[in-house]
Design an enzyme around this catalytic site. Structure first.
Site, PDB file in Angstrom:
ATOM      1  N   GLU A 199      -1.184  -8.713   4.258  1.00  0.00           N
ATOM      2  CA  GLU A 199      -1.303  -9.237   5.730  1.00  0.00           C
ATOM      3  C   GLU A 199      -2.270  -8.991   6.296  1.00  0.00           C
ATOM      4  OE1 GLU A 199      -0.877  -6.300   4.355  1.00  0.00           O
ATOM      5  OE2 GLU A 199      -2.140  -4.835   5.930  1.00  0.00           O
ATOM      6  N   HIS A 237      -3.995  -5.318   0.549  1.00  0.00           N
ATOM      7  CA  HIS A 237      -2.994  -4.767   2.226  1.00  0.00           C
ATOM      8  C   HIS A 237      -2.829  -7.196   1.998  1.00  0.00           C
ATOM      9  CE1 HIS A 237      -2.370  -1.794   4.049  1.00  0.00           C
ATOM     10  NE2 HIS A 237      -3.193  -1.384   3.121  1.00  0.00           N
ATOM     11  N   CYS A 261       1.146  -0.993  -0.004  1.00  0.00           N
ATOM     12  CA  CYS A 261      -0.157   0.247  -0.498  1.00  0.00           C
ATOM     13  C   CYS A 261       1.147   1.456   0.182  1.00  0.00           C
ATOM     14  CB  CYS A 261      -1.194  -0.219   0.953  1.00  0.00           C
ATOM     15  SG  CYS A 261      -2.396   0.663   0.869  1.00  0.00           S
TER      16      CYS A 261
END
Ligand code: MN
Length: 240
Positions: free
Chosen positions: A214, A212, A109
């Protein structure tokens, strides 16, 4: 752990109200799961960034607030959001040193945006006012939920890691890459043309993603490939 994992430095996010540098647990969990040892990177000067890069095996430039447009030579527009000057200068130095040393790097990001600016590219300060017909990239849905599609370019590191040409991803950004930095290649776009991933084809592992991963790998294991790829490259191993 039989063999100690490579050291993966992860940049932190600044909480202004608490005057605290912080790191979301999802980043550390993904690095551990991928076999690496995460290290939180606290901002210092350019010299500190260089020393850290020398000692780390790989790096994640994590998500965060907006990048100050002064770094690509623009005045701030009304749509530009919060900026943290100390994070900008430190992370730009981390990215430049990383590229110089050829260290494996995953930019997530804001991290992808920092990578592009560090290498001489520019950003849209606010896609909602600077572009027309854009999709909703600031989703109002759980972080793990994928709200828009991306279309991957063929024959790229990212495409090989994810093994597909089309994928649904989450989206929490209102800035985006505008002018691509020299030496980089766009590896994925959204249906509205917004750049969703890039990489440096001349370096072993330098990838930026606008989404994202994660926040997604626990529910969609495919996204862990980005972290396992980074860890393999950080060990000096082949990614595939
Ligand atoms: Mn998006």
């Amino acid at each position: 752990m039989a063999v100690p994992g490579p050291l993966i430095g992860v940049s932190c996010h600044y909480d202004v109200s608490r005057q605290t540098w912080q790191l979301g647990e999802a980043y550390a969990a993904a690095v551990y799961r991928a076999g690496g040892l995460p290290v939180a990177l606290l901002p210092g000067d350019a010299g500190a960034a260089e020393e850290l890069i020398k000692r780390l095996d790989g790096i994640i430039l994590a998500g965060g607030v907006d990048v100050d447009p002064v770094h690509w030579g623009e005045e701030p527009q009304a749509g530009c959001g919060e900026i943290v000057p100390a994070a900008d200068t430190f992370e730009l130095a981390l990215a430049r040193c990383s590229l110089q040393w050829g260290k494996p790097l995953l930019g997530i990001c804001r991290g992808m945006q920092i990578l592009n600016v560090a290498a001489g590219g520019s950003l849209y300060q606010d896609i909602n006012t600077q572009l027309t017909g854009v999709l909703k990239h600031s989703q109002q849905a759980p972080r793990s939920y994928a709200t828009h599609r991306i279309f991957l370019a063929e024959g790229t590191l990212l495409g090989r890691l994810l093994g597909c040409r089309e994928l649904r991803v989450n989206s929490f950004h209102h800035q985006a890459v505008r002018r691509l930095a020299e030496g980089f290649q766009v590896t994925a776009r959204a249906a509205d043309g917004v750049i969703e991933a890039l990489e440096h084809p001349a370096l072993p592992f330098v990838i930026g993603v606008q989404f994202h991963p994660e926040a997604m790998w626990q529910e969609s294991p495919l996204f862990l490939e980005l972290f396992t790829g980074l860890v393999r490259a950080s060990r000096g191993e082949s990614v595939f």
